[in-house]
Write a protein that holds these residues in place. Structure first.
Motif, PDB file in Angstrom:
ATOM      1  N   ALA A 139       0.766  -1.260  -0.146  1.00  0.00           N
ATOM      2  CA  ALA A 139       0.053  -0.013   0.009  1.00  0.00           C
ATOM      3  C   ALA A 139       0.908   1.326  -0.024  1.00  0.00           C
ATOM      4  CB  ALA A 139      -0.847  -0.035   1.327  1.00  0.00           C
ATOM      5  N   ALA A 140       1.830   1.508   0.776  1.00  0.00           N
ATOM      6  CA  ALA A 140       2.726   2.352   0.978  1.00  0.00           C
ATOM      7  C   ALA A 140       3.516   2.535  -0.520  1.00  0.00           C
ATOM      8  CB  ALA A 140       3.978   2.236   1.943  1.00  0.00           C
ATOM      9  N   LEU A 141       4.026   1.515  -1.006  1.00  0.00           N
ATOM     10  CA  LEU A 141       4.617   1.585  -2.433  1.00  0.00           C
ATOM     11  C   LEU A 141       3.513   2.184  -3.498  1.00  0.00           C
ATOM     12  CD1 LEU A 141       6.523  -1.927  -2.544  1.00  0.00           C
ATOM     13  CD2 LEU A 141       7.506   0.325  -2.767  1.00  0.00           C
ATOM     14  N   ARG A 142       2.266   1.625  -3.401  1.00  0.00           N
ATOM     15  CA  ARG A 142       1.594   1.997  -4.332  1.00  0.00           C
ATOM     16  C   ARG A 142       1.267   3.544  -4.342  1.00  0.00           C
ATOM     17  NH1 ARG A 142      -1.708  -1.270  -7.623  1.00  0.00           N
ATOM     18  NH2 ARG A 142      -3.186   0.297  -7.288  1.00  0.00           N
ATOM     19  N   SER A 143       1.309   4.246  -2.925  1.00  0.00           N
ATOM     20  CA  SER A 143       1.293   5.602  -2.872  1.00  0.00           C
ATOM     21  C   SER A 143       2.254   6.430  -3.280  1.00  0.00           C
ATOM     22  CB  SER A 143       0.793   5.951  -1.376  1.00  0.00           C
ATOM     23  OG  SER A 143       0.646   7.267  -0.797  1.00  0.00           O
ATOM     24  N   ALA A 144       3.562   5.863  -3.043  1.00  0.00           N
ATOM     25  CA  ALA A 144       4.758   6.261  -3.490  1.00  0.00           C
ATOM     26  C   ALA A 144       4.678   6.481  -5.077  1.00  0.00           C
ATOM     27  CB  ALA A 144       5.879   5.567  -2.817  1.00  0.00           C
ATOM     28  N   ILE A 145       4.417   5.494  -5.750  1.00  0.00           N
ATOM     29  CA  ILE A 145       4.182   5.486  -7.212  1.00  0.00           C
ATOM     30  C   ILE A 145       3.411   6.541  -7.576  1.00  0.00           C
ATOM     31  CG2 ILE A 145       3.693   4.208  -9.181  1.00  0.00           C
ATOM     32  CD1 ILE A 145       4.393   1.355  -7.535  1.00  0.00           C
ATOM     33  N   ASP A 146       2.261   6.687  -7.150  1.00  0.00           N
ATOM     34  CA  ASP A 146       1.216   7.840  -7.668  1.00  0.00           C
ATOM     35  C   ASP A 146       1.904   9.067  -7.595  1.00  0.00           C
ATOM     36  OD1 ASP A 146      -0.657   5.568  -8.190  1.00  0.00           O
ATOM     37  OD2 ASP A 146      -1.714   5.998  -6.199  1.00  0.00           O
ATOM     38  N   GLN A 147       2.661   9.185  -6.045  1.00  0.00           N
ATOM     39  CA  GLN A 147       3.119  10.735  -6.032  1.00  0.00           C
ATOM     40  C   GLN A 147       4.324  10.854  -6.983  1.00  0.00           C
ATOM     41  OE1 GLN A 147       4.487  10.974  -2.024  1.00  0.00           O
ATOM     42  NE2 GLN A 147       2.425  10.451  -1.100  1.00  0.00           N
ATOM     43  N   GLN A 148       4.948   9.823  -7.391  1.00  0.00           N
ATOM     44  CA  GLN A 148       6.079  10.085  -8.299  1.00  0.00           C
ATOM     45  C   GLN A 148       5.438  10.296  -9.563  1.00  0.00           C
ATOM     46  OE1 GLN A 148       9.247  10.381  -7.687  1.00  0.00           O
ATOM     47  NE2 GLN A 148       9.976   9.178  -6.122  1.00  0.00           N
ATOM     48  N   ALA A 149       4.541   9.512 -10.031  1.00  0.00           N
ATOM     49  CA  ALA A 149       3.825   9.655 -11.437  1.00  0.00           C
ATOM     50  C   ALA A 149       3.058  10.973 -11.676  1.00  0.00           C
ATOM     51  CB  ALA A 149       2.823   8.453 -11.406  1.00  0.00           C
ATOM     52  N   ALA A 150       2.589  11.223 -10.584  1.00  0.00           N
ATOM     53  CA  ALA A 150       1.946  12.774 -10.556  1.00  0.00           C
ATOM     54  C   ALA A 150       2.881  14.072 -10.808  1.00  0.00           C
ATOM     55  CB  ALA A 150       0.951  12.971  -9.495  1.00  0.00           C
ATOM     56  N   ARG A 151       4.194  13.803 -10.601  1.00  0.00           N
ATOM     57  CA  ARG A 151       5.052  15.070 -10.621  1.00  0.00           C
ATOM     58  C   ARG A 151       5.225  15.308 -12.311  1.00  0.00           C
ATOM     59  NH1 ARG A 151       8.974  15.428  -6.150  1.00  0.00           N
ATOM     60  NH2 ARG A 151       8.736  14.019  -4.710  1.00  0.00           N
ATOM     61  N   SER A 152       5.091  16.878 -12.373  1.00  0.00           N
ATOM     62  CA  SER A 152       5.443  17.306 -13.846  1.00  0.00           C
ATOM     63  C   SER A 152       6.876  17.126 -14.264  1.00  0.00           C
ATOM     64  CB  SER A 152       4.916  18.725 -13.673  1.00  0.00           C
ATOM     65  OG  SER A 152       5.563  19.470 -12.848  1.00  0.00           O
TER      66      SER A 152
END
Length: 253
Positions: free
Chosen positions: A240-253
């Motif tokens: 769950a924490a990895l998925r949250s981190a992936i989402d944050q990284q992917a959202a960076r412009s």
């Protein structure tokens, strides 16, 4: 779906549609299957590192530098499919490879998500093997003691990973265990590449204290997330924490 890259020198599990926005690298003696839950819902690839799963082993005992070169080829292969640089997720040994690649080719990576990666060697006093073992090793080099007898001695001393590894993969393991990634962390510190470190509170293979030291060395571009109750392997809370981190990284412009 199992897919190939590099003309059969790399195998991976594909999630979603190409091009991959996330590329995941498993730990030692593990396979792409470790990321089955983590990567659900993403356009992603979980690679089998050389010598594990479906990917054939290297011809000789690679260091993580050679593994990073192999990963760079994979990412170049993916780049030809179009799309942006992926977020690279690395667990344990896979994280070593990811850090080595990102330190030299940060332009190939959108961001790093790391978990349970032994990035710095413990600060312990080096101890030589017992005299008897060193003498037998010397006699083995001189062919007075057979390889079979020497292997029996190694089995009395080696870790479970060492004993399970054979041929070139044992050479790979020995090289990896003796590597230090301080130079790579210093390179990341000046790269501007975002790094999210997701760590199990009770990880004994790569402790939180080591992770804190590595995060400080990278600097402001690194974040450490400690997951209460988790250890080294990817349990539900770490996923769950990895998925949250992936989402944050992917959202960076």
């Amino acid at each position: 779906m199992l897919t190939t890259l590099l003309g059969g020198r790399a195998f991976a599990e594909r999630y979603g549609e190409p091009p991959a926005a996330v590329v995941a690298l498993h730990g030692w003696a593990r396979t792409r299957a470790d990321f089955a839950t983590t990567l659900q819902g993403y356009d992603a690839l979980a690679l089998d590192l050389p010598g594990f799963g479906a990917t054939p082993p290297p011809d000789e005992g690679w260091s993580t530098t050679e593994y990073a070169d192999w990963l760079r080829e994979c990412l170049d292969d993916l780049a030809r499919q179009g799309g942006d640089s992926p977020v690279v997720v690395g667990h344990s040994f896979g994280g070593r490879v990811a850090v080595r690649l990102a330190a030299t080719n940060p332009d190939l990576v959108r961001g790093l998500v790391l978990s349970g990666v032994p990035l710095l060697r413990p600060q312990t006093t080096a101890r030589k093997p017992p005299f008897r073992f060193r003498a037998m090793r010397l006699l083995n080099n001189w062919h007075f003691i057979s390889n079979e007898r020497m292997e029996q001695e190694r089995r009395k001393r080696g870790s479970a990973d060492y004993l399970a590894a054979h041929g070139v993969m044992r050479e790979v393991l020995v090289k990896a265990v003796n590597e230090d990634y301080g130079d790579a962390l210093d390179a990341l510190a000046g790269s501007g590449l975002p790094v999210t470190m997701v760590w199990g509170e009770h990880d004994s293979a790569a402790t939180v204290a080591m992770a804190e030291e590595a995060r400080a060395r990278i600097g402001a571009d690194a974040e450490l997330v400690v997951v209460p109750g988790s250890g080294h392997l990817l349990d539900e809370a770490l996923v769950a924490a990895l998925r949250s981190a992936i989402d944050q990284q992917a959202a960076r412009s």
